[in-house]
Design a protein around this motif. Structure first.
Motif, PDB file in Angstrom:
ATOM      1  N   LEU A 142      33.699  48.694  38.991  1.00 59.16           N
ATOM      2  CA  LEU A 142      34.816  48.011  38.354  1.00 59.16           C
ATOM      3  C   LEU A 142      34.326  46.897  37.437  1.00 59.16           C
ATOM      4  N   ARG A 143      33.163  46.321  37.773  1.00 59.18           N
ATOM      5  CA  ARG A 143      32.618  45.241  36.986  1.00 59.18           C
ATOM      6  C   ARG A 143      32.005  45.742  35.673  1.00 59.18           C
ATOM      7  N   SER A 144      31.554  47.041  35.676  1.00 63.05           N
ATOM      8  CA  SER A 144      30.848  47.549  34.495  1.00 63.05           C
ATOM      9  C   SER A 144      31.822  47.618  33.325  1.00 63.05           C
ATOM     10  N   GLY A 184      41.092  28.902  38.784  1.00 64.01           N
ATOM     11  CA  GLY A 184      39.717  28.445  38.860  1.00 64.01           C
ATOM     12  C   GLY A 184      39.008  28.766  37.575  1.00 64.01           C
ATOM     13  N   GLU A 185      37.942  27.990  37.314  1.00 61.73           N
ATOM     14  CA  GLU A 185      37.208  28.210  36.071  1.00 61.73           C
ATOM     15  C   GLU A 185      36.557  29.581  36.081  1.00 61.73           C
ATOM     16  N   SER A 186      36.221  30.012  34.898  1.00 62.82           N
ATOM     17  CA  SER A 186      35.504  31.282  34.802  1.00 62.82           C
ATOM     18  C   SER A 186      34.181  31.155  35.537  1.00 62.82           C
ATOM     19  N   GLY A 187      33.864  32.086  36.356  1.00 62.50           N
ATOM     20  CA  GLY A 187      32.617  32.046  37.119  1.00 62.50           C
ATOM     21  C   GLY A 187      32.752  31.306  38.431  1.00 62.50           C
ATOM     22  N   SER A 188      33.967  30.859  38.774  1.00 62.23           N
ATOM     23  CA  SER A 188      34.130  30.112  40.017  1.00 62.23           C
ATOM     24  C   SER A 188      34.160  31.048  41.236  1.00 62.23           C
ATOM     25  N   GLY A 189      34.283  32.326  41.016  1.00 64.78           N
ATOM     26  CA  GLY A 189      34.202  33.261  42.141  1.00 64.78           C
ATOM     27  C   GLY A 189      35.526  33.883  42.533  1.00 64.78           C
ATOM     28  N   LYS A 190      36.517  33.850  41.642  1.00 70.26           N
ATOM     29  CA  LYS A 190      37.844  34.389  41.973  1.00 70.26           C
ATOM     30  C   LYS A 190      37.786  35.905  42.210  1.00 70.26           C
ATOM     31  N   SER A 191      37.115  36.577  41.272  1.00 64.77           N
ATOM     32  CA  SER A 191      37.034  38.040  41.436  1.00 64.77           C
ATOM     33  C   SER A 191      36.197  38.390  42.655  1.00 64.77           C
ATOM     34  N   THR A 192      35.120  37.619  42.870  1.00 64.42           N
ATOM     35  CA  THR A 192      34.284  37.840  44.050  1.00 64.42           C
ATOM     36  C   THR A 192      35.131  37.735  45.316  1.00 64.42           C
ATOM     37  N   LEU A 193      35.956  36.706  45.376  1.00 66.91           N
ATOM     38  CA  LEU A 193      36.813  36.506  46.550  1.00 66.91           C
ATOM     39  C   LEU A 193      37.789  37.669  46.720  1.00 66.91           C
ATOM     40  N   THR A 231      19.171  31.134  44.921  1.00 70.26           N
ATOM     41  CA  THR A 231      20.352  31.936  45.215  1.00 70.26           C
ATOM     42  C   THR A 231      21.581  31.151  44.785  1.00 70.26           C
ATOM     43  N   LEU A 232      22.543  31.906  44.277  1.00 66.41           N
ATOM     44  CA  LEU A 232      23.780  31.310  43.788  1.00 66.41           C
ATOM     45  C   LEU A 232      24.822  31.469  44.886  1.00 66.41           C
ATOM     46  N   GLU A 233      25.301  30.369  45.413  1.00 64.42           N
ATOM     47  CA  GLU A 233      26.301  30.463  46.477  1.00 64.42           C
ATOM     48  C   GLU A 233      27.681  30.345  45.858  1.00 64.42           C
ATOM     49  N   VAL A 234      28.285  31.492  45.618  1.00 66.87           N
ATOM     50  CA  VAL A 234      29.560  31.515  44.885  1.00 66.87           C
ATOM     51  C   VAL A 234      30.701  31.054  45.793  1.00 66.87           C
ATOM     52  N   LEU A 235      30.729  31.600  47.000  1.00 63.90           N
ATOM     53  CA  LEU A 235      31.750  31.170  47.957  1.00 63.90           C
ATOM     54  C   LEU A 235      31.051  30.407  49.084  1.00 63.90           C
ATOM     55  N   THR A 285      44.894  34.037  38.332  1.00 62.60           N
ATOM     56  CA  THR A 285      45.342  33.856  36.950  1.00 62.60           C
ATOM     57  C   THR A 285      44.754  32.582  36.348  1.00 62.60           C
ATOM     58  N   HIS A 286      44.660  32.574  35.032  1.00 63.48           N
ATOM     59  CA  HIS A 286      44.262  31.359  34.312  1.00 63.48           C
ATOM     60  C   HIS A 286      45.482  30.603  33.804  1.00 63.48           C
ATOM     61  N   ASN A 287      46.597  31.275  33.852  1.00 64.34           N
ATOM     62  CA  ASN A 287      47.803  30.758  33.203  1.00 64.34           C
ATOM     63  C   ASN A 287      48.594  29.866  34.170  1.00 64.34           C
ATOM     64  N   ASP A 341      44.083  40.756  39.980  1.00 64.73           N
ATOM     65  CA  ASP A 341      43.022  39.969  39.350  1.00 64.73           C
ATOM     66  C   ASP A 341      43.293  39.856  37.847  1.00 64.73           C
ATOM     67  N   GLU A 342      43.849  38.716  37.441  1.00 61.27           N
ATOM     68  CA  GLU A 342      44.193  38.475  36.034  1.00 61.27           C
ATOM     69  C   GLU A 342      44.909  39.664  35.414  1.00 61.27           C
ATOM     70  N   PRO A 343      46.050  40.047  35.962  1.00 66.51           N
ATOM     71  CA  PRO A 343      46.728  41.255  35.475  1.00 66.51           C
ATOM     72  C   PRO A 343      47.265  41.098  34.055  1.00 66.51           C
TER      73      PRO A 343
HETATM   74  N1  LIG Z   1      26.700  41.341  41.426  1.00 67.85           N
HETATM   75  C1  LIG Z   1      26.425  40.069  41.082  1.00 67.85           C
HETATM   76  N2  LIG Z   1      25.136  39.651  41.036  1.00 67.85           N
HETATM   77  C2  LIG Z   1      24.845  38.388  40.687  1.00 67.85           C
HETATM   78  N3  LIG Z   1      25.758  37.472  40.356  1.00 67.85           N
HETATM   79  C3  LIG Z   1      27.056  37.825  40.384  1.00 67.85           C
HETATM   80  C4  LIG Z   1      27.452  39.151  40.746  1.00 67.85           C
HETATM   81  N4  LIG Z   1      28.799  39.210  40.685  1.00 67.85           N
HETATM   82  C5  LIG Z   1      29.218  37.989  40.309  1.00 67.85           C
HETATM   83  N5  LIG Z   1      28.194  37.162  40.121  1.00 67.85           N
HETATM   84  C6  LIG Z   1      28.269  35.771  39.757  1.00 67.85           C
HETATM   85  O1  LIG Z   1      29.153  35.119  40.629  1.00 67.85           O
HETATM   86  C7  LIG Z   1      29.906  34.181  39.913  1.00 67.85           C
HETATM   87  C8  LIG Z   1      31.375  34.422  40.152  1.00 67.85           C
HETATM   88  O2  LIG Z   1      31.768  35.604  39.481  1.00 67.85           O
HETATM   89  P1  LIG Z   1      33.285  36.055  39.453  1.00 67.85           P
HETATM   90  O3  LIG Z   1      33.362  37.302  38.665  1.00 67.85           O
HETATM   91  O4  LIG Z   1      33.784  36.100  40.838  1.00 67.85           O
HETATM   92  O5  LIG Z   1      33.964  34.875  38.665  1.00 67.85           O
HETATM   93  P2  LIG Z   1      35.476  34.722  38.240  1.00 67.85           P
HETATM   94  O6  LIG Z   1      35.948  33.493  38.829  1.00 67.85           O
HETATM   95  O7  LIG Z   1      36.214  35.941  38.530  1.00 67.85           O
HETATM   96  O8  LIG Z   1      35.315  34.566  36.671  1.00 67.85           O
HETATM   97  P3  LIG Z   1      36.334  35.041  35.515  1.00 67.85           P
HETATM   98  O9  LIG Z   1      37.439  34.059  35.538  1.00 67.85           O
HETATM   99  O10 LIG Z   1      35.523  34.917  34.288  1.00 67.85           O
HETATM  100  O11 LIG Z   1      36.733  36.423  35.849  1.00 67.85           O
HETATM  101  C9  LIG Z   1      29.511  34.284  38.462  1.00 67.85           C
HETATM  102  O12 LIG Z   1      28.616  33.219  38.183  1.00 67.85           O
HETATM  103  C10 LIG Z   1      28.825  35.594  38.372  1.00 67.85           C
HETATM  104  O13 LIG Z   1      27.798  35.529  37.410  1.00 67.85           O
END
Ligand SMILES: Nc1ncnc2c1ncn2[C@@H]1O[C@H](COP(=O)(O)OP(=O)(O)OP(=O)(O)O)[C@@H](O)[C@H]1O
Ligand SMILES: [Mg+2]
Lengths: 410, 226
Positions: free
Chosen positions: A407-409, B42-51, B21-25, B203-205, B170-172
């Motif tokens: 999904l990320r690709s 949350g800001e872009s890259g804050s980990g919303k999609s990851t969550l 290591t990047l600790e997103v959550l 959402t960003h909005n 996720d940001e529909p």
């Molecule tokens: N598979 C991965 N490997 C390494 N880093 C990752 C991976 N997936 C996400 N990240 C990193 O984790 C962080 C959070 O990513 P995420 O996609 O969750 O952000 P987001 O809040 O959804 O951003 P956006 O608002 O831009 O969608 C980012 O810095 C991203 O680079």
């Protein structure tokens, strides 16, 4: 219907039509199967024709003995033959080598002496007779093979001289034996280079004179009822025949020829299998492209609860389907081309070397074909397995995709 | 706690990034009640999609608990999560991810097919959902014949196919213009309320976030009030 099956069909036939890439992959398989079927059938045809020709000139079974068969042993053999229900006809023969001379053109052909009335039932000689008549044959005439007749320049009615090994034997004892003058009563051609180039046929009586064998033979040619199990009959005859006399099937007495034919067929089959294998690559590539194009949809299927195995099956089904359709079309095209093969060959011959050259150059004027069910089954099974395996690589790739990453690709 | 339909506690997610290591959550706490709507900014890259992916069971957290209703999702394998996901939750993404070979109705019905049912009841529901998202007469159109907003409506209908307890979005509206985006959010909130499905909306909005009953924000790997 499981969803992967449904989706596989939808992807093969988007909006009811065949997709272009699918069509290309199917054509690849089709051509491979067509080629494989045609080549093996034509190879089989040559082998089959050769085999039939051998049977036509020797019968299915030959009975022979290392020492000439005298009257008492002959009677024993004929009793055994008469008792075997599968034996349709049999005829005694004598064979050897002589020197033939016509207008100072010598030749050293094989000679076979037959009792013609009985031989006619074993060997359909009439079918191979180019000129002359069997009815004109007596103890002072011979039938020549076509190439031999041409080489020594003999025609029907010409006189030729025959020198037999017996003359040399006599000469050692200061006994002069004159060559036998005989008339050419006919010319035959069976379509086999070796037989046609140096064979003389004559009566049993003439042959006995030439070889100094009084009422003796070398063996019998035996013709069986159609459909008889040749090997089984031969082994049963062997149990009953007097000691020293043995029955050989035509396959045994031509083992060398058979092994060459079999080797050639296996070789061709092997090479053709590669063509089909390469054709299945088109399935792999088309499905692999689909997997790459659909990466995110595959991820979505996972997000909706679709398992990795089902995703893989979706692509395997497509591979199997393409293989099945390709095989079906390939067999259809192959059998059609085989059916019209003579028209095609004549057309090509006319366009290129001309009909006559073609017939002269190749041993058979018509392209033979003999399709063996076993080969067809092998082609089908082989192609289907190869196509399914071809779908496995893309399927494995698809199954390995993690939904998150897919999904990320972008 | 028993009334929350989706609950996460102490969620941690690490990504190796070079030699660090990047600790997103970093210990996310979240509880969503049945039928509740929650927005996450949350800001872009804050980990919303990851969550969201972890909540959906598409990805495993490095630590923490995840409860799908009364089921301990953190103790299940990815395969087991996949087997349960289709009935428990629905997802809507920024890109619509419709299957291009299937028409709108078939795309919606696919939600049911994947979990093994596509009978008369499911076809009825497809028609009802298409009607509800305003595409009653577009069921036979392929995705390529639909606008972006219409495709997202199909995706919303598909997510709701199996009566999920939770919708994760996720940001529909990320790919849509403002007016179309507004209507999608209204549709999503309205339909989730009618279907009594909980909604987690990333959402960003700010205006869209305000429409949900609770506003949260992801910042420095922690969940706070938005
Ligand atoms: N598979 C991965 N490997 C390494 N880093 C990752 C991976 N997936 C996400 N990240 C990193 O984790 C962080 C959070 O990513 P995420 O996609 O969750 O952000 P987001 O809040 O959804 O951003 P956006 O608002 O831009 O969608 C980012 O810095 C991203 O680079
Ligand atoms: Mg994101």
């Amino acid at each position: 219907m499981p969803w992967y099956f449904y989706l596989a069909l939808k992807q093969l036939f988007p909006s009811g039509r065949l997709s272009f890439i699918t069509a290309i992959a199917t054509i690849g398989i089709m051509l491979g199967v067509t080629l494989m079927l045609m080549v093996t059938s034509i190879m089989g045809g040559f082998g089959f024709q050769m085999g039939r020709m051998i049977i036509d000139t020797q019968g299915e079974i030959q009975i022979s003995s290392p020492t000439p068969i005298d009257a008492s042993r002959a009677a024993a053999i004929e009793k055994v033959l008469a008792a075997a229900p599968e034996v349709m006809a049999s005829a005694p023969y004598l064979k050897g080598v002589v020197m033939l001379d016509h207008a100072s053109q010598p030749a050293f052909p094989f000679i076979q002496g037959f009792e013609f009335e009985r031989m006619k039932k074993v060997i359909p000689l009439n079918r191979y007779l180019l000129a002359g008549s069997l009815d004109d044959l007596d103890d002072d005439s011979v039938i020549l093979s076509s190439i031999l007749a041409r080489t020594i320049g003999a025609r029907i009615g010409d006189m030729v001289s025959i020198y037999s090994p017996l003359m040399l034997e006599r000469m050692k004892r200061d006994d002069i034996m004159l060559p036998r003058e005989v008339r050419v009563a006919g010319v035959f051609e069976v379509g086999h280079q070796q037989l046609d180039s140096s064979t003389v046929l004559c009566s049993l009586r003439l042959m006995q004179d030439l070889y100094g064998l009084d009422r003796q033979f070398h063996g019998y040619n035996v013709r069986l009822q159609p459909g008889a199990d040749v090997a089984a009959v031969a082994s049963r005859l062997n149990q009953a025949l007097p000691p020293g006399v043995q029955a050989f099937t035509w396959l045994e007495s031509n083992a060398e020829f058979q092994s060459i034919i079999t080797f050639e067929q296996n070789m061709i089959f092997f090479l053709m299998a590669f063509i089909v294998l390469v054709a299945t690559f088109s399935i792999t590539i088309s499905l692999l492209m689909a997997v790459l194009r659909k990466t995110r949809e595959i991820g979505l299927l996972g997000a909706m609860g679709g398992g990795a195995r089902e995703v893989a099956l979706c692509f395997c089904v497509q591979g199997l389907f393409l293989g099945t359709v390709g095989t079906g079309l390939g067999l259809a095209l192959g059998f059609t081309l085989l059916h019209y093969r003579d028209n095609i060959v004549h057309f090509v011959a006319k366009l290129t070397v001309g009909q006559e050259t073609f017939v002269k150059f190749y041993q058979f004027s018509a392209l033979p074909a003999h399709t063996v069910t076993k080969d067809v089954v092998f082609i089908i099974v082989f192609t289907l397995i190869a196509s399914t395996l071809a779908g496995l690589i893309p399927a494995w790739r698809a199954a390995r995709l993690k939904p998150v990453e897919a999904l990320r690709s972008e | 706690m028993s009334e929350s339909v989706l609950r996460a506690s102490g969620l941690r997610k690490l990504y190796p990034s070079g030699d660090r290591t990047l600790e997103v959550l970093q210990g996310v706490e979240l509880a969503v009640g049945a039928g509740e709507s929650v927005s996450v900014r949350g800001e872009s890259g804050s980990g919303k999609s990851t969550l969201l992916n972890i909540l959906a069971g598409l990805d495993r957290p490095d630590a923490g608990e995840l409860w799908w209703g009364s089921e301990a999702a953190h103790q299940l394998s990815l395969g087991e999560l996949t087997a349960r996901r289709g009935r428990f939750l629905g997802m809507v993404f920024q890109s619509y991810y419709l299957i291009p070979e299937l028409d709108a109705a078939a795309n919606v019905l696919m939600g049911a097919r994947v979990v093994g049912r596509a009978g008369a009841a499911e076809r009825d529901r497809t028609a009802t959902l298409l009607q509800r998202v305003g595409l009653a007469d577009r069921g036979h159109h392929l995705p390529s014949q639909l606008s972006g907003g219409e495709r997202q409506r199909v995706a919303v209908a598909r997510a709701l196919m199996n009566h999920p307890a939770v919708i994760l979005a996720d940001e529909p509206t990320g790919n849509l213009d403002e007016r179309t985006g507004d209507s999608i959010i209204d549709l999503l909130l309205g339909i989730c309320a009618e279907e009594k499905a909980a909604l987690v909306l990333v959402t960003h909005n700010p205006a869209h976030a305000k429409k949900t009953s609770r506003q949260l924000a992801l910042k420095n790997g922690q969940m706070g009030h938005g």
